[in-house]
Design a protein around this motif. Structure first.
Motif, PDB file in Angstrom:
ATOM      1  N   ALA A 109       0.863  -1.185   0.000  1.00  0.00           N
ATOM      2  CA  ALA A 109       0.000   0.000   0.000  1.00  0.00           C
ATOM      3  C   ALA A 109       0.896   1.231   0.000  1.00  0.00           C
ATOM      4  O   ALA A 109       0.535   2.277   0.554  1.00  0.00           O
ATOM      5  CB  ALA A 109      -0.960  -0.002   1.172  1.00  0.00           C
ATOM      6  N   SER A 110       2.092   1.082  -0.587  1.00  0.00           N
ATOM      7  CA  SER A 110       2.951   2.219  -0.865  1.00  0.00           C
ATOM      8  C   SER A 110       3.140   3.148   0.336  1.00  0.00           C
ATOM      9  O   SER A 110       3.619   2.736   1.384  1.00  0.00           O
ATOM     10  CB  SER A 110       2.360   2.947  -2.070  1.00  0.00           C
ATOM     11  OG  SER A 110       3.149   4.012  -2.460  1.00  0.00           O
ATOM     12  N   HIS A 111       2.681   4.409   0.193  1.00  0.00           N
ATOM     13  CA  HIS A 111       2.911   5.414   1.234  1.00  0.00           C
ATOM     14  C   HIS A 111       1.830   5.424   2.317  1.00  0.00           C
ATOM     15  O   HIS A 111       1.919   6.201   3.263  1.00  0.00           O
ATOM     16  CB  HIS A 111       3.000   6.801   0.587  1.00  0.00           C
ATOM     17  CG  HIS A 111       1.768   7.149  -0.188  1.00  0.00           C
ATOM     18  ND1 HIS A 111       1.576   6.726  -1.485  1.00  0.00           N
ATOM     19  CD2 HIS A 111       0.661   7.829   0.159  1.00  0.00           C
ATOM     20  CE1 HIS A 111       0.406   7.163  -1.910  1.00  0.00           C
ATOM     21  NE2 HIS A 111      -0.175   7.830  -0.933  1.00  0.00           N
TER      22      HIS A 111
ATOM     23  N   ILE B 167      12.416   8.343  -0.026  1.00  0.00           N
ATOM     24  CA  ILE B 167      11.671   7.447  -0.924  1.00  0.00           C
ATOM     25  C   ILE B 167      10.400   7.023  -0.185  1.00  0.00           C
ATOM     26  O   ILE B 167      10.294   7.253   1.014  1.00  0.00           O
ATOM     27  CB  ILE B 167      12.522   6.229  -1.361  1.00  0.00           C
ATOM     28  CG1 ILE B 167      12.912   5.375  -0.162  1.00  0.00           C
ATOM     29  CG2 ILE B 167      13.762   6.703  -2.090  1.00  0.00           C
ATOM     30  CD1 ILE B 167      13.672   4.106  -0.538  1.00  0.00           C
ATOM     31  N   ASP B 168       9.444   6.420  -0.864  1.00  0.00           N
ATOM     32  CA  ASP B 168       8.220   6.036  -0.159  1.00  0.00           C
ATOM     33  C   ASP B 168       8.243   4.556   0.223  1.00  0.00           C
ATOM     34  O   ASP B 168       9.252   3.871   0.026  1.00  0.00           O
ATOM     35  CB  ASP B 168       6.968   6.408  -0.980  1.00  0.00           C
ATOM     36  CG  ASP B 168       6.750   5.480  -2.156  1.00  0.00           C
ATOM     37  OD1 ASP B 168       7.737   4.864  -2.625  1.00  0.00           O
ATOM     38  OD2 ASP B 168       5.612   5.349  -2.626  1.00  0.00           O
ATOM     39  N   GLY B 169       7.115   4.087   0.808  1.00  0.00           N
ATOM     40  CA  GLY B 169       7.072   2.754   1.412  1.00  0.00           C
ATOM     41  C   GLY B 169       7.352   1.593   0.481  1.00  0.00           C
ATOM     42  O   GLY B 169       7.753   0.515   0.937  1.00  0.00           O
ATOM     43  N   ASP B 170       7.158   1.758  -0.825  1.00  0.00           N
ATOM     44  CA  ASP B 170       7.486   0.662  -1.745  1.00  0.00           C
ATOM     45  C   ASP B 170       8.528   1.115  -2.782  1.00  0.00           C
ATOM     46  O   ASP B 170       8.752   0.435  -3.790  1.00  0.00           O
ATOM     47  CB  ASP B 170       6.238   0.086  -2.427  1.00  0.00           C
ATOM     48  CG  ASP B 170       5.527   1.098  -3.310  1.00  0.00           C
ATOM     49  OD1 ASP B 170       5.736   2.311  -3.115  1.00  0.00           O
ATOM     50  OD2 ASP B 170       4.769   0.682  -4.203  1.00  0.00           O
ATOM     51  N   ALA B 171       9.133   2.273  -2.522  1.00  0.00           N
ATOM     52  CA  ALA B 171      10.292   2.758  -3.287  1.00  0.00           C
ATOM     53  C   ALA B 171      10.016   2.999  -4.771  1.00  0.00           C
ATOM     54  O   ALA B 171      10.856   2.742  -5.629  1.00  0.00           O
ATOM     55  CB  ALA B 171      11.494   1.824  -3.119  1.00  0.00           C
ATOM     56  N   ASP B 172       8.817   3.541  -5.060  1.00  0.00           N
ATOM     57  CA  ASP B 172       8.622   3.977  -6.452  1.00  0.00           C
ATOM     58  C   ASP B 172       8.528   5.496  -6.566  1.00  0.00           C
ATOM     59  O   ASP B 172       8.332   6.020  -7.654  1.00  0.00           O
ATOM     60  CB  ASP B 172       7.411   3.286  -7.118  1.00  0.00           C
ATOM     61  CG  ASP B 172       6.109   3.497  -6.379  1.00  0.00           C
ATOM     62  OD1 ASP B 172       6.099   4.227  -5.374  1.00  0.00           O
ATOM     63  OD2 ASP B 172       5.101   2.915  -6.819  1.00  0.00           O
ATOM     64  N   ARG B 173       8.662   6.201  -5.443  1.00  0.00           N
ATOM     65  CA  ARG B 173       8.665   7.668  -5.489  1.00  0.00           C
ATOM     66  C   ARG B 173       9.916   8.195  -4.804  1.00  0.00           C
ATOM     67  O   ARG B 173      10.382   7.608  -3.815  1.00  0.00           O
ATOM     68  CB  ARG B 173       7.522   8.226  -4.672  1.00  0.00           C
ATOM     69  CG  ARG B 173       6.168   8.058  -5.233  1.00  0.00           C
ATOM     70  CD  ARG B 173       5.298   8.935  -4.367  1.00  0.00           C
ATOM     71  NE  ARG B 173       3.895   8.659  -4.529  1.00  0.00           N
ATOM     72  CZ  ARG B 173       2.973   9.290  -3.817  1.00  0.00           C
ATOM     73  NH1 ARG B 173       3.325  10.173  -2.905  1.00  0.00           N
ATOM     74  NH2 ARG B 173       1.709   9.030  -4.018  1.00  0.00           N
TER      75      ARG B 173
HETATM   76 ZN    ZN Z   1       4.748   3.999  -3.877  1.00  0.00          ZN
END
Ligand code: ZN
Ligand code: NG1
Length: 530
Positions: free
Chosen positions: A64-66, A275-281
């Protein structure tokens, strides 16, 4: 025959335990983790069908990303490492919401309608973030895949972009890279080091940076990456997983709050990255001598990257069409700079990287970033060929040759499948190094307009509909006129509202010339919602 094929999928453990309607949104399914188990099971089933339909490996990422720890989510990744095709998002939503009794008939219907050869093999590549709920949800997805005899490669704890990378590598028989995490680190680190050469520092650029990993899966990747990047980049890692995920840290927190994350030491003018919780930002920031916080977000990264490509194209003498794609959240200062100073065509599309990606495909070299730091660069195959062939031309001047070689090599530093915080960071570091810039020099290119984002809770966020890449509010009727009236009171004012695709709220964005006015403008527009 088809109903026989699906007869083994009944599994009471994964029966639907709640009635909440759930939708595959801009980032897949995302909600409280405790109501997701049946959805994960069904997405395991669907991933097998998608794999059979495409005759290729499909990715399944649990994250759930960020969002904060209690949430979780799932998204499917298509064969070329891209987001799931839109028509299958609808199928995913239907499948997630059918009653248990209708599951077999719905799967049968999907297979018939999509003309799926059920005897074809299936391969699903799975990955998950560090949330406590992720292992249980992964087991549900694996159960779904196994129920339809799909083959599984489980990557375990991975960043979202790493999963996308492994999917495309698997489906291109390694042409994009080795389909393993080692392959990922090694590909990026090798080209990063070779472009950089032996000089770690250059003029104002130094190789030291502070990295906030949001206490997420990115921390694991960074620790591994540090081994590969040794001698080239000196990363000091903070929020390395020992604290709470995304709690007062990470790219989304830093971008929205425009403040330092927890635990990063406040050292003057030192380059920092979140970076965010799943490292795509990814976003950059620093504090100055007066302890003032400065944010360099996705817009800054996009402009830095576009300017760099423009310079390399001009110097090398290669004629390719470069373009930049933004959303309404892009700061007006960046849009002016791109159009008027860089003179690179800029397009605006609705929120969600899939929209940006699609638009960027129209350019030979398409740079796209959301202001929140999610983005990448994509190249047409023909553009890559032209660059490669140009590099072989023996009649180039030294300057042309150097620029063409850089252009050719930097493509390998970029994760073209999806925004990738770590690959984007290495690209920024490469450009700053090449220019000999510190973060202050980078920031000097243009001035951001002061801006503010607010979240507003309303009864039904979907009564708000928009057009013109979300910049114009269609309903409720009359709201846009009110917004226009409010905005007109502020110099260089701009504001828009839209329903979030990932949270049950309406987002308000506002920018204007005076920093002392921007909160007032945002609050005034937010108050129109009541
Ligand atoms: Zn993300
Ligand atoms: P929503 O909640 O639809 O605004 C947010 C981000 C998007 C995108 C998605 C997916 C903002 C304003 N919105 O979408 O850009 O990243 O999450 O994660 O940052």
């Amino acid at each position: 025959m088809e109903s026989n094929y699906f007869q083994n999928i009944v599994n009471v453990e994964y029966n639907r335990k709640n009635d909440k309607y759930i939708e595959y949104g801009t980032a897949g399914f995302r909600t409280k983790s405790d109501i997701l188990e049946h959805v994960l099971y069904r997405m395991g089933l669907l991933a097998v069908l998608r794999s059979k339909a495409k005759r290729a490996a499909i990715g399944l990422m649990i994250t759930a990303s960020h969002n904060l720890e209690p949430d979780n989510g799932i998204k499917l990744v298509d064969p070329a490492g891209e987001m799931l095709e839109a028509s299958w998002e609808t199928i995913a939503t239907i499948l997630a919401n059918v009653q248990d009794n209708d599951l077999i008939s719905m799967l049968t219907h999907i297979s018939t309608k999509e003309n799926i050869d059920l005897s074809a093999p299936a391969m699903v590549i799975t990955g998950r973030d560090t949330r406590k709920s992720s292992p249980v949800l992964l087991n549900a997805a694996l159960a779904g895949i196994r129920a339809l005899n799909g083959n599984i490669t489980d990557l375990g704890l991975v960043t979202t972009p790493q999963l996308h990378y492994v999917v495309v590598c698997t489906n291109t028989s390694g042409a994009y890279g080795d389909p393993t995490l080692q392959g990922y680190y090694s590909k990026l680190a090798t080209v990063f080091k070779s472009i950089r050469g032996t000089e770690k520092n250059n003029k104002k650029y130094t190789s030291v940076l502070q990295l906030d990993a949001a206490n997420g899966v990115g921390a694991i990747a960074v620790k591994e990456f540090q081994r590969y990047l040794k001698g080239a980049l000196d990363i000091n890692l903070f929020n390395d997983g020992s604290g709470d995920l995304n709690h007062m840290c990470g790219a989304d927190y830093v971008k929205v709050q425009q403040t330092m994350p927890l635990n990063i030491p406040s050292e003057t003018n030192v380059r920092c990255v979140s970076i965010d919780g799943d490292a795509d930002r990814v976003v950059y920031f620093y504090v100055d001598e007066d302890n003032k916080f400065h944010l360099l977000d996705g817009d800054r990264i996009a402009t830095l990257v576009a300017a760099y490509f423009k310079e390399l194209l001009t110097t090398s003498g290669i004629s390719l069409q470069l373009g930049l794609v933004q959303t309404a959240y892009a700061n007006g200062g960046s849009t002016d700079y791109i159009s008027n100073v860089l003179e690179v065509p800029v397009a605006c599309v609705p929120t969600g990287v899939k929209h940006l990606h699609k638009k960027a495909l129209e350019f030979d070299i398409g740079v796209y970033f959301e202001a929140n730091g999610h983005g990448t660069v994509i190249f047409k195959d023909t553009a890559k060929e032209i660059i490669k062939n140009h590099a072989k031309n023996e009649n180039l001047s030294e300057a042309q040759k150097a620029a063409t070689t850089k252009l050719r090599d930097v493509i390998d530093l970029i994760n073209e499948t999806v925004g990738d915080a770590l690959s984007d960071m290495l690209l920024v570091e490469t450009i700053l190094h090449a220019k000999g810039w510190d973060i202050i020099e980078w920031e000097k290119s243009y001035n951001d307009l002061p801006n503010k984002q607010l979240k507003v809770s309303v009864k039904d966020r979907n009564i708000i509909t928009t057009k013109n890449a979300e910049r114009y509010c269609l309903t409720p009727v009359g709201l846009q006129e009110e917004i226009d009236k409010t905005v007109s009171k502020y110099s260089r004012g701009r504001s828009f509202v839209r329903p979030s695709g990932t949270e049950d709220i309406v987002r308000v964005y506002a920018e204007c010339e005076n920093s002392s006015d921007v909160c007032k403008l945002a609050t005034e527009v937010a108050s129109l919602m009541y």
